[in-house]
Structure formats: C-alpha cells, structure tokens
Write a protein that holds these residues in place. Structure first.
Motif, short mmCIF file in Angstrom:
data_model
loop_
_atom_site.label_atom_id
_atom_site.label_comp_id
_atom_site.label_asym_id
_atom_site.label_seq_id
_atom_site.Cartn_x
_atom_site.Cartn_y
_atom_site.Cartn_z
N SER A 96 -4.74 5.59 -2.62
CA SER A 96 -3.64 4.96 -1.87
C SER A 96 -3.19 3.65 -2.50
O SER A 96 -2.18 3.08 -2.09
CB SER A 96 -4.06 4.72 -0.42
OG SER A 96 -5.13 3.80 -0.34
N LEU A 97 -3.91 3.18 -3.53
CA LEU A 97 -3.53 1.95 -4.22
C LEU A 97 -2.49 2.20 -5.30
O LEU A 97 -1.95 1.25 -5.87
CB LEU A 97 -4.76 1.29 -4.85
CG LEU A 97 -5.94 1.01 -3.92
CD1 LEU A 97 -7.01 0.22 -4.66
CD2 LEU A 97 -5.52 0.29 -2.66
N LEU A 98 -2.18 3.47 -5.57
CA LEU A 98 -1.25 3.81 -6.65
C LEU A 98 0.09 3.08 -6.56
O LEU A 98 0.55 2.52 -7.57
CB LEU A 98 -1.03 5.32 -6.70
CG LEU A 98 0.00 5.80 -7.73
CD1 LEU A 98 -0.49 5.53 -9.15
CD2 LEU A 98 0.30 7.28 -7.55
N PRO A 99 0.77 3.06 -5.40
CA PRO A 99 2.08 2.38 -5.36
C PRO A 99 2.01 0.91 -5.78
O PRO A 99 2.97 0.39 -6.37
CB PRO A 99 2.50 2.51 -3.89
CG PRO A 99 1.75 3.70 -3.39
CD PRO A 99 0.43 3.66 -4.11
N TYR A 100 0.90 0.26 -5.50
CA TYR A 100 0.76 -1.15 -5.87
C TYR A 100 0.51 -1.27 -7.38
O TYR A 100 1.11 -2.13 -8.05
CB TYR A 100 -0.40 -1.78 -5.09
CG TYR A 100 -0.22 -1.69 -3.59
CD1 TYR A 100 0.50 -2.65 -2.89
CD2 TYR A 100 -0.75 -0.61 -2.88
CE1 TYR A 100 0.67 -2.56 -1.51
CE2 TYR A 100 -0.58 -0.51 -1.51
CZ TYR A 100 0.13 -1.49 -0.83
OH TYR A 100 0.32 -1.38 0.51
N LEU A 101 -0.37 -0.43 -7.91
CA LEU A 101 -0.67 -0.48 -9.33
C LEU A 101 0.57 -0.24 -10.18
O LEU A 101 0.74 -0.85 -11.24
CB LEU A 101 -1.74 0.55 -9.68
CG LEU A 101 -3.15 0.30 -9.13
CD1 LEU A 101 -4.06 1.49 -9.43
CD2 LEU A 101 -3.75 -0.97 -9.70
N LEU A 102 1.45 0.62 -9.72
CA LEU A 102 2.64 0.94 -10.49
C LEU A 102 3.59 -0.24 -10.62
O LEU A 102 4.45 -0.26 -11.51
CB LEU A 102 3.38 2.13 -9.86
CG LEU A 102 2.69 3.50 -9.99
CD1 LEU A 102 3.42 4.54 -9.15
CD2 LEU A 102 2.62 3.93 -11.45
N THR A 103 3.47 -1.23 -9.75
CA THR A 103 4.36 -2.39 -9.79
C THR A 103 3.78 -3.54 -10.61
O THR A 103 4.49 -4.52 -10.86
CB THR A 103 4.66 -2.91 -8.36
OG1 THR A 103 3.44 -3.43 -7.79
CG2 THR A 103 5.20 -1.81 -7.48
#
Length: 308
Positions: A96-103
């Motif tokens: 669920s941390l993926l959206p943050y890592l992508l930024t």
C-alpha cells in the motif's frame, strides 16, 4: 555516521560498532516486548536502533496508516546520521506504500534489510531505483529463532565482507538444470505470494536474464502450485536464467502430508518449465534464513550459488 573503512555492495559502507540503524515497520505492527528484544539485539551487536515516534499508530491491520508508514520509511532512508534501514517484521501492508514511493525522487542509496512482505520494497528499490538490497531476516525473525548460522552469516555480511559465503546443496529438478554447466545472472525474487501480487503492477518482478528464487510460509502445496502457475502463465519464467525453490515452511504438527506433497509438486511443476529449475534450502521463514543480495550478479555452478 562517520565514513566506514571498507565499502560494501554498490558503494554502501559496511556497518561498524556505533552506527545508527533506523528500524521501520512498513507492514504489521509489534508489541512493546518484541520491539525491546529487537532493539536489544542491535545493541548487542554494537549498533544503535532507532524507531521514529510515528512508526506505530491506530490502524486495524497495519503498524500505522499508509501515509505514516511511507513517511517513516522516507525519513529513515534520508536520515543523514543512520547507516542502514532494517525492517522490524513482516506481515502484510507494504504494497500500500506504492503510491507514495512513485512520487519520491530516489534518495541516496542506503543499506536496506528485510524479507517476506518487504519483497515488494526489494523489487521496487532494485527495479525502479537501481538499488541492491539485502534479503535477510527481519529483526523479529532473528529474535524469534536465534539461529546461530543465520546470525553469524548476517553479521559477516554486515560487518566483515559484503559477499555471503557460497550457498551449496542446490539440486537440479529438471532436465535443463541437470545439463546446465554454469548459470549467471542478477539475483531477484522473494516471497512467492508477494511475487504473484506484483503481476500487472508498476513493480511487477522483472525476471529477464535473472536468476529467480522463491520461498513462502504456511501455504498448502496446491495454493503454491496455483501461484507458480499464475507466474508461468504471465510469462515470468520465459527468458529467466533459472529458478530456485528455497524453503516452503509450514506447521509440521498439523500438515504432515506436506512433507511428501511439496517435493512432488515442485518437481512436477519444474518439469513443465523451459528454464533450469533447482531446489535449495536455508532461505525462507524457517529458523535458517541466510542473507542474499537482490540485484547482485551471481553464478550457479555444480550446486553452489556464488555472489560475484
């Protein structure tokens, strides 16, 4: 952090006594007594474990909200005074941390240690940021089992020589493995359930020309077969240098039939693949969990895996 005398993998310094280690919980939470045991372990190695105040919070499933967990992970990786980032435990929730890592812009590489649910982070760091990271026990796993060979191997990699000792006893499971003289490629893989979850995502495992390893815990053989078949049908074993099945652990008191079903299932499935397929031990959720570098070149020859 003062500069280390010796350089480890990808220019990341080896650890030495006095270094600060940021302990993160990107997945499930932990009780205070578990946290204390983990910090005490680091202290016994001459390291200073540090846990950010926002690591734990009110969440029904995970150690904290996705945003809080992501910010703690970023803070740990960008802290100028710490030498490593080490996962407290596995569990679930890291994806669920993926959206943050992508930024995020990739921070300077820092030693990252974990396994199980951290498979997602290993793949992301390696494939998106070009990092080499250490697939090794979480702190909770180390304190749960206190396996001497695992502890010794990990301390050797962290403090003395970054290249793990050659891992022997890897046996061929199909014809291509039996006729292969030497297999070379970058190592990738991790927990099979997480690898299946990667399919169709921005962090889907890249297996091209890579030696892939898998392991899992508390899964029935038919469920593991379903996951392997999914990866096969997604084309993820086409073009890979080879596949190693490491440990598939389970409760032996409850699942007695697994002892015979797992070897038979892995051998039967391996025979359906066009790549060399092998069986190894000593990596996974059992007491023995030897360290492996994700993204580092290896060769597999005569049953021994050697890091280059």
């Amino acid at each position: 952090m003062s500069q280390a005398v010796e350089i480890g993998i990808s220019g990341v310094p080896l650890l030495r006594p006095g270094d600060v280690v940021d302990v993160v919980a990107p997945s499930s939470g932990a009780d205070p007594d578990i946290i204390k045991k983990c910090l005490d372990l680091l202290s016994s190695w001459g390291l200073t474990g540090r846990i950010h105040d926002e690591t734990f919070g009110d969440d029904i499933f995970f150690s904290n909200t996705s945003n809080a967990r992501a910010q703690c992970l970023l803070r740990a990786h960008t802290a100028p005074d710490s030498a490593a980032v080490w996962c407290l435990r596995g569990g679930s929730g890291a994806t669920s941390l993926l959206p943050y890592l992508l930024t995020w812009a990739p921070p300077p590489q820092k030693l990252f240690i974990g396994f199980s649910d951290a498979t997602f982070l290993h793949l992301f760091f390696n494939q998106k940021w070009g990092w080499t990271s250490l697939h090794a026990s979480t702190l909770k796993h180390l304190t749960d089992f206190e396996d001497a060979p695992t502890l010794d191997a990990l301390k050797h990699v962290l403090f003395t020589c970054p290249l793990p000792a050659p891992l022997s006893g890897i046996t061929p499971l199909n014809a291509k493995a039996r006729t292969a003289s030497k297999i070379t490629g970058a190592l990738t893989g991790g927990n099979l359930s997480l690898l299946q979850s990667s399919i169709g995502t921005p962090w889907q495992i890249d297996t091209t020309d890579r030696l892939v390893f898998v392991e899992d815990v508390d899964e029935k053989p038919y469920r593991t077969l379903e996951r392997l078949t999914h990866l096969q049908q997604a084309g993820l074993f086409k073009g890979c240098a080879g596949l190693i099945f490491f440990d598939f652990t389970y409760n032996t008191a409850v699942e007695e039939k697994h002892h015979t079903l797992y070897p038979e299932m892995l051998s039967t499935f391996g025979a359906t693949l066009d790549c060399p397929v092998f069986k190894g031990t000593g990596v996974g959720h059992g007491p023995r969990n030897l360290p492996l570098w994700i993204g580092k070149d290896v060769h597999l020859e005569r049953g021994t895996l050697t890091f280059l």
